[in-house]
Scaffold this active site. Structure first.
Site, PDB file in Angstrom:
ATOM      1  N   ASP A 237       0.748  -1.151  -0.053  1.00 46.96           N
ATOM      2  CA  ASP A 237      -0.026   0.037   0.035  1.00 46.96           C
ATOM      3  C   ASP A 237       0.925   1.072  -0.042  1.00 46.96           C
ATOM      4  O   ASP A 237       1.866   1.242   0.696  1.00 46.96           O
ATOM      5  CB  ASP A 237      -1.030   0.054   1.372  1.00 46.96           C
ATOM      6  CG  ASP A 237      -1.990   1.308   1.235  1.00 46.96           C
ATOM      7  OD1 ASP A 237      -2.535   1.519   0.265  1.00 46.96           O
ATOM      8  OD2 ASP A 237      -1.606   1.851   2.262  1.00 46.96           O
ATOM      9  N   GLU A 273       1.199  -0.180  -4.967  1.00 51.55           N
ATOM     10  CA  GLU A 273       0.439   1.087  -5.486  1.00 51.55           C
ATOM     11  C   GLU A 273       1.351   2.171  -5.291  1.00 51.55           C
ATOM     12  O   GLU A 273       1.529   2.684  -4.170  1.00 51.55           O
ATOM     13  CB  GLU A 273      -0.754   1.020  -4.501  1.00 51.55           C
ATOM     14  CG  GLU A 273      -1.402   2.231  -4.622  1.00 51.55           C
ATOM     15  CD  GLU A 273      -2.488   2.617  -3.375  1.00 51.55           C
ATOM     16  OE1 GLU A 273      -3.620   3.294  -3.745  1.00 51.55           O
ATOM     17  OE2 GLU A 273      -1.836   2.500  -2.517  1.00 51.55           O
TER      18      GLU A 273
END
Length: 538
Positions: A237, A273
Site C-alpha cells: 500500500d 500501489e
C-alpha cells in the site's frame, strides 16, 4: 497483405436471412468449439487476480459482516470464473471498517474470523491453484498500535527541557516526530506537548520512519510470519509515500522489501500501489518488485474509459494499441522482466459501470480491454456483474450483490456510512444462469486469456499496416510463439480484416469475444468482426 473493410448497415432482407442462416449453421458451431479447449494454466506470477474487500464480500455467520469463512464459501465461484489469484484487502485488527490502520500486524481482525480460518483459506486456495496475496500496509500504522502508543506516552512524560532518546524509548524512532508545529497539515500534535508526528493520510494513521533499522527488523518479522503462513506475496500500500516526493528513497525501501521477501520465498509475488502517472510509477520497477498498478489505463479518465466513451483519433482503437506499447516500453526501461498490473477500477475508484454510463455493451468491452492486457490483470469484486458504487469510499465498497434478497445467506450490510446503492444489473445468482450476461462475458474473457498464455506473457507489437481507427491489431510473442489479437472497437459497425495467413503464420481462429452473443468468423484470410468484438488468431 491486409486491409480493413467496413460493412454498411443496409442489406437486402434475403441477404440478411442468408447470412444469418449460414452463420448459425457454420460459425455458431465454431463459437462453442473454442470454449471446450483444454486450459493448461501456467503456475507463475502472470495471473488473473480477484480483489476482495472481506467486510462486504460474503458473510458466513449472520452478522452481516463479511468474513474469511465467507470467502472460503465462494472459492469455487472465483475459481470457476477462471481467476487463479486473490488479493485480500487488509485483514489485520483495526479501528476502521477499511482496516488500512493496522493495530497488530500478526493477527486477524476478530470481525473477519480467526487465524485458524485464515489457515483454512490458504489451504483451500492451494487446492484450487489460487495464489493468495494480502494487503501489507507499511507506510503507516494505526494510532492505536502499541508502538505508537508507547512512543506518545513517552513523549508526554518528558520533563521540562528533557530531550527524547531512542535508547530510553526505541519506539520513538519508529515514527517521524518533530518538536514544534511544521508548516503543513500533515503533522499532528501529540496530546498537549510540543511534539508533532507525520500522518499524511489522517491523524490516526501515523507515518513510520524507514530510517530506523529496528523498525525494518520488525517488518521483516511480519513479512516472514505471513510467508510462513503460506501467503503467496503482498500488495504493498501507498509505496509512493514512504518518503513523499522522493522516488529514489522509496525505491530503496522497496528494494529492501523485495530482497527480504524473495530470500524467504523466491516465487512470491508483490504488486505495489504507486498512485501516479506512468513516468513516475515506472521508476519503481528498479526496486525488483514484480508489479505496480497500471494507473494509465484505470478509472474514468484512463485509457480504457476514454477509448470507449470518447471519439477522435486520440481515443481510438489505434490509440489503445499504441498505449499498450507505450506502457510496455516505459516499464521495460527499468526492468526487462517487469510484470505490468493492469486494472480498470479498485476500492478507491468509482465502479466501472458508472464510468461507462451503465452501457452493458461498453462494460463488457471494458472487461476485454483490461483482462486481455499483458501482465497480471486485476478485477475488483462485483465488476463481473456490473455493480454500482461511486462518491464516498464507503459507496465504492458496497456489499457484493449475490442475491436480489438482501436477507439471503451470505449477503452483507456494507460499511455503516455507505449511502444506499441501487444496482442496475441483475445479481450474481441470476447472471450466472444467463449466457449473455456481464458475468458470462467476464468468464469467457478470462477463459480466452487462460487458453492462450501469450495474452498475459507476450511482448506486444502493433500491426501498423492496419490503419482503421476502429481496429486495434496487435501481436503477442511468448516463448517463440506469436498470436494476433484483433479488436473491433466500433460501437456500431461490423468490420472485415484481411490478414494473410501465409505472411503472418497463423492457422486458426483460436477464440473470440462478442458483446452481443454473435460470432466472429474466419474465411480464408478474411476475419469478420461484429461491433465490439475481439478475435485471437494463432
Amino acid at each position: 497483405m491486409n486491409r480493413v473493410k467496413k460493412k454498411g448497415k443496409t442489406f437486402w432482407a434475403l441477404t440478411v436471412i442468408g447470412v444469418l442462416l449460414i452463420g448459425c449453421l457454420g460459425a455458431c458451431g465454431k463459437k462453442d468449439d473454442w470454449r471446450t479447449k483444454d486450459v493448461q494454466v501456467i503456475d507463475d506470477n502472470y495471473r488473473t487476480w480477484y480483489e476482495i474487500f472481506v467486510y462486504s464480500f460474503c458473510d458466513s455467520d449472520g452478522d452481516k459482516i463479511g468474513d474469511l469463512q465467507g470467502v472460503i464459501s465462494k472459492l469455487d465461484y472465483i475459481a470457476d470464473m477462471g481467476f487463479n489469484g486473490i488479493w485480500l484487502m487488509p485483514i489485520m485488527p483495526s479501528n476502521t471498517y477499511h482496516k488500512y490502520d493496522v493495530k497488530d500486524y500478526m493477527s486477524i481482525d476478530a470481525a473477519y474470523g480467526t487465524m485458524e480460518d485464515f489457515d483454512e483459506l490458504v489451504a483451500e486456495c492451494d487446492k484450487r491453484g489460487i495464489k493468495l496475496i494480502i494487503d501489507l500496509v507499511l507506510n503507516h500504522t494505526s494510532s492505536s498500535h502499541p508502538w505508537f502508543v508507547a512512543a506518545c506516552d513517552y513523549l508526554k512524560g518528558l520533563g521540562e527541557g528533557e530531550e527524547p532518546s531512542a535508547e530510553e524509548c526505541p519506539y520513538y524512532e519508529y515514527y517521524n516526530f518533530v518538536k514544534d508545529a511544521p508548516p503543513s497539515n500533515n503533522w499532528h500534535q501529540v496530546g498537549s506537548t510540543d511534539y508533532y508526528y507525520e500522518g499524511i493520510f489522517w491523524g490516526e494513521m501515523p507515518d513510520v520512519n524507514f530510517g530506523c533499522q529496528a523498525l525494518r527488523e520488525e517488518f521483516e518479522a511480519v513479512m516472514k510470519f505471513w510467508l510462513d503462513k503460506g501467503v503467496g506475496g503482498f500488495r504493498l500500500d501507498a509505496v509512493k509515500e514512504f518518503y513523499s516526493g522522493a522516488a529514489g528513497k522509496n525505491v530503496e525501501v522497496l528494494t529492501w522489501v523485495n530482497d527480504y521477501v524473495k530470500s524467504i520465498k523466491p516465487d512470491a509475488y508483490m504488486v505495489g500501489e504507486a498512485w501516479d502517472g506512468l513516468a513516475t510509477y515506472a521508476q519503481y520497477y528498479a526496486s525488483g518488485i514484480d508489479s505496480f498498478f497500471n494507473f494509465e489505463f484505470a478509472d474514468y479518465s484512463g485509457v480504457i474509459a476514454k477509448t470507449l466513451t470518447y471519439t477522435g483519433e486520440s481515443n481510438s482503437a489505434q490509440a489503445y494499441a499504441k498505449a499498450l506499447i507505450r506502457v510496455q516500453n516505459a516499464i521495460r526501461e527499468y526492468r526487462e522482466d517487469a510484470i505490468d498490473a493492469p486494472f480498470f477500477v479498485n476500492h478507491d475508484l468509482g465502479r466501472g459501470a458508472g464510468s461507462l454510463r451503465y452501457d452493458e455493451r461498453k462494460i463488457k468491452m471494458g472487461a476485454a480491454l483490461n483482462i486481455l492486457m499483458s501482465g497480471s490483470a486485476f478485477v475488483y469484486y462485483g465488476e463481473e456483474i456490473g455493480m454500482t458504487g461511486s462518491g464516498k469510499d464507503e459507496n465504492k465498497r458496497a456489499p457484493m450483490y449475490w442475491s436480489a434478497d438482501a436477507s439471503a445467506a451470505g449477503m452483507t450490510r456494507g460499511p455503516l456510512d455507505m449511502e444506499p446503492q441501487e444496482n442496475r444489473f441483475p445479481c450474481a445468482e441470476e447472471q450466472i444462469k444467463d449466457s449473455t450476461s456481464i458475468y458470462s462475458f467476464f468468464k469467457d474473457t478470462i477463459l480466452l486469456r487462460n487458453q492462450n498464455p501469450e495474452i498475459a506473457r507476450g511482448t506486444v507489437a502493433r500491426l501498423e499496416e492496419i490503419t482503421d481507427l476502429d481496429i486495434a491489431a496487435i501481436s503477442k510473442t511468448y516463448n517463440g510463439t506469436t498470436i494476433y489479437v484483433i479488436y473491433n472497437l466500433s460501437e456500431t459497425d461490423e468490420k472485415t480484416v484481411v490478414l494473410s495467413a501465409e505472411q503472418y503464420g497463423y492457422s486458426e481462429l483460436a477464440g473470440y469475444l462478442t458483446v452481443d452473443g454473435g460470432a466472429v468468423t474466419l474465411e480464408g484470410d478474411t476475419l469478420t468482426l461484429p461491433s465490439y468484438s475481439v478475435a485471437v488468431l494463432r
